[in-house]
Design a protein around this motif. Structure first.
Motif, PDB file in Angstrom:
ATOM      1  N   TYR A 177      15.292 -13.696   0.976  1.00 10.65           N
ATOM      2  CA  TYR A 177      15.593 -12.427   0.326  1.00 10.65           C
ATOM      3  C   TYR A 177      14.953 -11.270   1.072  1.00 10.65           C
ATOM      4  O   TYR A 177      13.985 -11.443   1.811  1.00 10.65           O
ATOM      5  CB  TYR A 177      15.140 -12.416  -1.134  1.00 10.65           C
TER       6      TYR A 177
ATOM      7  N   ARG B  86      12.015 -11.983   3.687  1.00 12.16           N
ATOM      8  CA  ARG B  86      11.162 -13.144   3.493  1.00 12.16           C
ATOM      9  C   ARG B  86      12.014 -14.412   3.503  1.00 12.16           C
ATOM     10  O   ARG B  86      13.126 -14.434   2.974  1.00 12.16           O
ATOM     11  CB  ARG B  86      10.407 -13.012   2.172  1.00 12.16           C
TER      12      ARG B  86
ATOM     13  N   ILE C 150       7.478 -13.872   6.574  1.00 13.73           N
ATOM     14  CA  ILE C 150       8.045 -12.537   6.404  1.00 13.73           C
ATOM     15  C   ILE C 150       8.250 -11.927   7.783  1.00 13.73           C
ATOM     16  O   ILE C 150       7.351 -11.952   8.627  1.00 13.73           O
ATOM     17  CB  ILE C 150       7.157 -11.645   5.506  1.00 13.73           C
TER      18      ILE C 150
ATOM     19  N   ASN D  62      13.372  -7.188   0.968  1.00 16.78           N
ATOM     20  CA  ASN D  62      12.610  -6.290   0.105  1.00 16.78           C
ATOM     21  C   ASN D  62      12.891  -4.849   0.487  1.00 16.78           C
ATOM     22  O   ASN D  62      13.399  -4.566   1.574  1.00 16.78           O
ATOM     23  CB  ASN D  62      11.113  -6.560   0.226  1.00 16.78           C
ATOM     24  N   CYS D  63      12.510  -3.934  -0.389  1.00 13.78           N
ATOM     25  CA  CYS D  63      12.734  -2.507  -0.152  1.00 13.78           C
ATOM     26  C   CYS D  63      11.774  -1.992   0.921  1.00 13.78           C
ATOM     27  O   CYS D  63      10.804  -2.659   1.282  1.00 13.78           O
ATOM     28  CB  CYS D  63      12.559  -1.729  -1.453  1.00 13.78           C
TER      29      CYS D  63
ATOM     30  N   ARG E   4      12.235  -5.405   5.937  1.00 12.92           N
ATOM     31  CA  ARG E   4      11.521  -6.677   5.890  1.00 12.92           C
ATOM     32  C   ARG E   4      12.370  -7.698   5.148  1.00 12.92           C
ATOM     33  O   ARG E   4      13.153  -7.348   4.261  1.00 12.92           O
ATOM     34  CB  ARG E   4      10.165  -6.519   5.191  1.00 12.92           C
TER      35      ARG E   4
ATOM     36  N   SER F 281       3.743 -12.165   1.767  1.00 14.49           N
ATOM     37  CA  SER F 281       4.188 -10.848   1.323  1.00 14.49           C
ATOM     38  C   SER F 281       3.457  -9.758   2.090  1.00 14.49           C
ATOM     39  O   SER F 281       2.417 -10.008   2.724  1.00 14.49           O
ATOM     40  CB  SER F 281       3.935 -10.705  -0.184  1.00 14.49           C
TER      41      SER F 281
ATOM     42  N   GLY G 174       6.686  -2.071  -7.464  1.00 11.00           N
ATOM     43  CA  GLY G 174       7.527  -2.759  -6.488  1.00 11.00           C
ATOM     44  C   GLY G 174       8.826  -3.229  -7.088  1.00 11.00           C
ATOM     45  O   GLY G 174       9.403  -2.553  -7.964  1.00 11.00           O
ATOM     46  N   ASN G 175       9.269  -4.419  -6.670  1.00 11.98           N
ATOM     47  CA  ASN G 175      10.575  -4.915  -7.100  1.00 11.98           C
ATOM     48  C   ASN G 175      10.519  -5.692  -8.410  1.00 11.98           C
ATOM     49  O   ASN G 175      11.537  -6.195  -8.875  1.00 11.98           O
ATOM     50  CB  ASN G 175      11.198  -5.792  -6.011  1.00 11.98           C
TER      51      ASN G 175
ATOM     52  N   SER H   3      16.408  -8.211 -10.021  1.00 12.78           N
ATOM     53  CA  SER H   3      15.965  -8.392  -8.634  1.00 12.78           C
ATOM     54  C   SER H   3      16.158  -9.828  -8.179  1.00 12.78           C
ATOM     55  O   SER H   3      16.450 -10.095  -7.006  1.00 12.78           O
ATOM     56  CB  SER H   3      14.486  -8.003  -8.500  1.00 12.78           C
TER      57      SER H   3
END
Length: 305
Positions: A137, A116, A105, A139-140, A114, A195, A219-220, A27
């Motif tokens: 980066y 960040r 974010i 996020n899912c 989303r 976050s 999560g990731n 990740s």
């Protein structure tokens, strides 16, 4: 950041304890220091930016800045401009009037997207901010409730309506039915991260006027929030009021509980976080936006038993 890894020792410790080091390494390849063109377009289309930072007393807060699409722009691959600033009553108004470490974010509830961007903020001289990017980066889409924005022509000026050291009864009720919040934490070098956390109403539990608990779902595997809390317990929460445009801002200290009993009654929880509340600020008209009723994420585990 340590050596060739984008992670600091707190994040590494949590990744190892969770048995997710390999996945975290995978990740981590998505973490960059520049804003790709696709991210720049995404930012330009957004109407909300969540910003986390520490106030003059060192307390962490998360707040939201809003504007019409285009109020966020990336004039180059290392810079984000924000044509908005916090209201006078906002706990971050003073610190963001000068240079500050920030975590941000940008959320697209309608598209469940989303991204960040963390870095260093400075005032632009026109009431807005210029942020020099350090980490960027995406996020899912997990745990994002689908909502679409709606205007509110009668919106007033953001202002504080309640403040105190603990949550009032009405504020506790608002927390207990929330489905989304944002959390700001800080790393060992003072860098701030913001976050997103989401779940079905009831996933954020009120254990008392000065204590909250939430489950940490799969999560990731970066564990940036928990990694920060491993070394620094300060945390700031933002709970948007999607119906009225208000916001509840909470600051305090958090710790991660890895024990089995702590997860009882919290389906899907891999671990839990307990927050001791030290200050609360409730803002009315924090944003001129209201939002449609939520379509809950299919990834949400059932609500707390």
């Amino acid at each position: 950041m340590t050596g060739s890894t984008p992670y600091h020792p707190g994040e590494r410790a949590v990744q190892a304890r969770a048995g997710r080091t390999d996945r975290a390494d995978h990740s981590g390849r998505a973490i960059g220091s520049t804003i790709p063109a696709v991210a720049a377009r995404f930012l330009t289309e957004r109407q909300v930016l969540v910003v986390g930072a520490a106030d003059a007393e060192g307390r962490l807060w998360a707040t939201q800045l809003t504007g019409e699409p285009g109020f966020l722009r990336a004039p180059d691959e290392r810079t984000l401009t924000v044509a908005a600033g916090p209201a006078a009553d906002d706990p971050l108004a003073a610190v963001l009037a000068g240079p500050a470490e920030v975590g941000t974010i940008a959320l697209d509830p309608a598209g469940r997207r989303r991204m960040r961007l963390n870095g260093r903020s400075a005032p632009d001289g026109r009431g807005g901010l210029v942020i020099a990017a350090d980490q960027v980066y995406a996020n899912c889409p997990k745990y994002i409730q689908r909502r679409s924005p709606a205007g509110r022509p009668a919106a007033g000026t953001p202002h504080a309506v309640a403040a105190g050291p603990v949550l009032s009864t009405a504020q506790q009720l608002a927390v207990a039915v929330s489905d989304t919040f944002f959390v700001a934490t800080a790393g060992p070098d003072g860098r701030v991260d913001a976050s997103h956390r989401g779940g079905n109403p009831g996933f954020l539990r009120v254990l008392g006027p000065d204590r909250l608990r939430w489950p940490e779902y799969a999560g990731n595997s970066m564990f940036m929030t928990l990694g920060n809390l491993e070394l620094d317990p300060r945390a700031g929460l933002l709970l948007p009021d999607w119906e009225t445009g208000g916001a509840l801002l909470i600051t305090g200290e958090a710790r991660t509980d890895w024990s089995g009993p702590a997860r009882d009654g919290l389906p899907g929880a891999e671990r839990v976080v307990d927050l001791t509340v030290t200050a609360v600020l409730e803002l009315a008209d924090a944003t001129p936006l209201t939002w449609t009723e939520p379509e809950y994420s299919p990834a949400n585990p059932p609500a707390a038993a």
